[in-house]
Enzyme design. Structure first.
Site, short mmCIF file in Angstrom:
data_model
loop_
_atom_site.label_atom_id
_atom_site.label_comp_id
_atom_site.label_asym_id
_atom_site.label_seq_id
_atom_site.Cartn_x
_atom_site.Cartn_y
_atom_site.Cartn_z
N CYS A 260 18.85 59.50 1.84
CA CYS A 260 20.18 60.37 1.53
C CYS A 260 21.57 59.93 2.05
O CYS A 260 22.28 60.56 1.86
CB CYS A 260 19.91 61.71 1.25
SG CYS A 260 19.83 62.24 2.97
N CYS B 38 16.03 63.78 9.34
CA CYS B 38 17.12 63.75 8.55
C CYS B 38 17.42 65.50 8.35
O CYS B 38 16.70 66.14 7.78
CB CYS B 38 16.84 63.32 7.23
SG CYS B 38 18.04 63.72 5.85
N GLU C 49 -28.68 45.92 15.69
CA GLU C 49 -28.06 45.91 14.42
C GLU C 49 -26.55 46.12 14.51
O GLU C 49 -26.05 46.56 15.55
CB GLU C 49 -28.69 47.15 13.62
CG GLU C 49 -28.40 47.27 12.29
CD GLU C 49 -29.27 48.44 11.80
OE1 GLU C 49 -29.01 48.76 10.26
OE2 GLU C 49 -29.87 49.28 12.35
N CYS D 256 17.61 65.88 0.11
CA CYS D 256 17.04 64.69 0.82
C CYS D 256 15.79 64.59 -0.20
O CYS D 256 14.58 65.34 -0.14
CB CYS D 256 16.83 64.53 2.09
SG CYS D 256 16.11 63.12 2.40
#
Ligand code: IVH
Length: 689
Positions: A412, A427, A115, A433
């Site tokens: 940003c 960042c 199967e 931001c």
């Protein structure tokens, strides 16, 4: 309408709707129009609301969901849910066949049932007298989550077995999945609404089964294939007979199963489906090969992890080549920047792939050395999101420019940093931001933290863009008037949000602490800190040495905490949250075990009581070694029944023959006297009901 008329009508409607469902989902035949079906269902729902005493446990109305499950109770599997051994090559399959012949001491060709291996979430369904009583996830194989309400919304899972030749008790196992088409539609809808799209059908299925609101699950249109029957003294001699029987009883069995005699026929099956499986409506990652004869299965038995009589053959992760259109960068809550390959859409293992993860700068610049316009190979293996494995250099355009990781934050424009030894760029503009600010708020409201489910990512974006919310403390200053200025916000959604915020004020300290999103302070760490220090003040005052003295808190976490509390803005936020009434003290009483009298016993507490609130009773159960669960099942040991208990609970308990005890009986069990005062205790709301 008299009671008797209502009862008869409910029974008739339930029976007819079950039949229409079965014909539609299992036999693919419409005997009734959608409109008429919906009308009958509406009538049933209305009657069930008026006459709840006649609602059947397996009512077709449950297909539309409506049950809210806060925490899924754990259920122990009657039979362990094992996994399968894997093979990755034809040689390994030949070895499997040889091994079995040797173990059986017989060279005769073995009959197998093959199967497809569906890539979904395994489920175990328990039926008693033909009625579905429990649906459980696999969990650790010994016990899983009780997801009955959610499973009942899956139209191809019968609430009641068909026919009259099923055993009194049986279990059926299979795989819940999200059909590829449904997955693509869901993602298209999400993209239209500006929401993040889901990575793949399997993870989406798994996430859907864990949703708390079953009405939401119903909307996701999950499906299921069932492939395994378990029970005591079943009358079947072969696996084939068993799956034919479950098919007859109304279960959805995949049409991919086939009997193969000898390993050569198995190979043919595996080869045939290698390509053909891509046309199936569901993701598959291999084939499962099972010995057909149940006597032989029993002779072969199990290893500690899997049956010896079955094995999975995994197809190679599929690869496709496509053009790299661009690279985009996502900034997370903590400021970490993840590059994503934006690809020319390509069909891969049944779904269209448009994006793939690129992890970090090294992946782009060093490992793959990506150039603009490159043709890349993408691969998808099992549950992993597609990844870019290599570049097709033969297709590289002359003079193509090498791609360099970005220097500045795409959101940003702040210069990114990469700390020594870390793979990711960050960042550092935490406070300015946008995705970091919004991400922190999203983290704060999530289920494991403040659990404000009346607010979602979109609302947060709007609140932020309108300048109404810049940090989590601002949430508690919001007014109805401000909320009503948001798009798609009416009186009701605004009220729900205000209510959600109000309720969050009783969320335990550990979760508030986790919600603050302090770097490296996950759920467990937050709990440890709360339990150890008891108050926010104490954590803020703690020195590095005092912090690392707590189990599992290392230098990295301690430094991050100290850093966080050095920042006046963070201190202001905490102070404002404190002023709004959020929990900043750990109030959970230290659980002292009084006795082991209730070890291994499970309890449901329902109704209101003379001497104690429900919360107090719960604590007493746990203090004496017992476990409190929320739903009544046959396996439940005791129901502590108080006044004003819901009629459906009472009914269910009676039907399942659960032992019902009073508050006084319970006190006797743990050897306590009822308190002298007869003043009624305040019932604690909604914990167990
Ligand atoms: S038979 C005793 N058949 O694969 C083992 N399993 O890797 C019975 N699976 O836990 C399992 N498709 O969740 C079987 N056609 C299929 C399957 C299948 C997917 C899953 C199942 C199992 C896992 C093992």
């Amino acid at each position: 309408m008299t009671n008797q008329e209502a009862q008869e009508r409910i029974e008739k409607l339930s029976k007819d709707l079950h039949h229409y469902n079965y014909m539609y989902y299992q036999k693919h035949t419409s005997v009734i129009s959608d409109y008429d079906f919906d009308k009958l269902l509406e009538e049933l729902i209305e009657l069930e609301e008026k006459f709840p005493q006649f609602k059947q446990d397996n009512s077709p109305s449950q297909r539309v969901g409506g049950t809210i499950t806060k925490d899924f109770p754990t259920v122990k599997h009657r039979y362990r849910m094992l996994s399968l051994g894997n093979t990755y090559s034809k040689d390994e399959l030949l070895d499997f066949d040889k091994r079995l012949k040797k173990l059986l001491g017989d060279d005769k060709e073995i009959e197998y049932i093959c199967e497809m291996k569906f890539d979904g979430v395994s489920i175990s369904l328990t039926y008693e007298n033909g009625k579905l009583v429990t649906a459980a996830t696999r969990g650790d194989g010994v016990q899983g989550d009780d997801v009955t309400a959610n499973a009942k919304t899956i139209k191809t899972i019968p609430l009641a077995a068909q026919g009259d030749d099923f055993p009194a008790d049986f279990e059926v196992r299979g795989e819940v999945f999200m059909p590829n088409k449904v997955f693509e539609e869901l993602n298209a809808q999400r993209a239209k609404e500006g929401k993040d799209t889901y990575a793949n059908p399997r993870n989406t299925t798994s996430g859907t089964m864990k949703l708390q609101d079953s009405a939401e699950v119903a909307k996701r249109k999950l499906d299921a294939y069932l492939y395994f029957l378990l029970g005591n003294n079943l009358p079947f001699k072969t696996h084939e007979e068993a799956i034919k029987a479950i098919e007859r009883w109304g279960f959805n069995v995949s049409p991919t199963y086939k009997k193969c005699t000898g390993i050569d026929e198995v190979m043919e099956y595996v080869n045939y489906w290698e390509n053909e499986r891509k046309k199936l409506p569901v993701e598959t990652d291999g084939a499962v090969i099972k010995v057909n004869d149940i006597d032989l299965q029993e002779q072969l038995g199990f290893t500690s992890k899997s049956p010896r009589w079955a094995i999975a053959y995994k197809y190679k992760a599929e690869a496709a080549s496509t053009r790299l259109n661009s690279i985009t960068y996502q900034v997370g809550r903590t400021g970490s920047v993840t590059p994503v390959a934006e690809l020319e859409p390509v069909l891969l293992a049944g779904t269209t792939v448009k994006r793939a993860s690129l992890h970090n700068a090294d992946e782009i610049e060093t490992r793959l050395q990506l150039h603009e316009g490159d043709t890349v190979f993408v691969e998808k293996g099992g549950e992993i999101i597609p990844k870019v494995t290599s570049v097709d250099l033969s297709k590289r355009v002359a003079n193509a420019k090498a791609i360099a990781f970005i220097d500045c934050c795409p959101e940003c424009n702040t210069q990114l940093i990469r700390k020594d030894g870390e793979a990711n760029h960050y960042c550092p503009n935490e406070k300015g931001c946008p995705p970091q600010i919004k991400g922190r708020i999203e983290h704060f409201i999530q289920r494991n933290a403040m659990d404000i489910d009346s607010m979602g990512g979109e609302t947060i974006s709007q609140l932020y863009e309108k300048g109404l919310v810049k940090n989590v403390a601002d949430l508690y200053d919001l007014t109805m008037k401000q909320l009503l200025t948001l798009d798609r916000f009416g009186e009701k959604s605004a009220r729900n949000l205000v209510e959600g915020l109000k309720q969050s004020k009783s969320i335990a300290f550990a979760r508030v602490l986790y919600g603050l999103g302090i770097r490296f302070v996950g759920k467990t760490v937050a709990q440890k800190l709360a339990t150890h220090f008891k108050t926010m003040d104490a954590i803020q005052q703690a020195s590095q040495e005092e912090l690392v003295a707590v189990e599992d808190i290392g230098d990295r976490i301690a430094e991050s905490l100290i850093e966080h509390f050095k920042d006046q803005d963070n201190l202001d936020i905490i102070q404002r949250l404190q002023a709004h009434g959020l929990q900043f003290e750990d109030n959970t009483p230290v659980l002292q075990k009084d006795s082991d009298k209730l070890d291994n016993k499970t309890f449901v507490v329902s109704g209101t009581f003379k001497h104690f609130g429900r919360e107090e009773l719960k604590q007493k159960i746990e203090a004496n070694g017992g476990k409190v669960v929320s739903s009544i099942s046959k396996k439940l040991d005791y129901l502590i029944a108080g006044d004003k208990m819901g009629p459906s609970k009472l009914d269910k308990a009676k039907k399942l023959n659960v032992t019902m005890i009073s508050e006084d009986d319970f006190l006797q069990m743990i050897g306590q006297q009822p308190p002298q005062s007869s003043a009624p205790a305040n019932p604690t709301p909604t914990l167990f009901d």
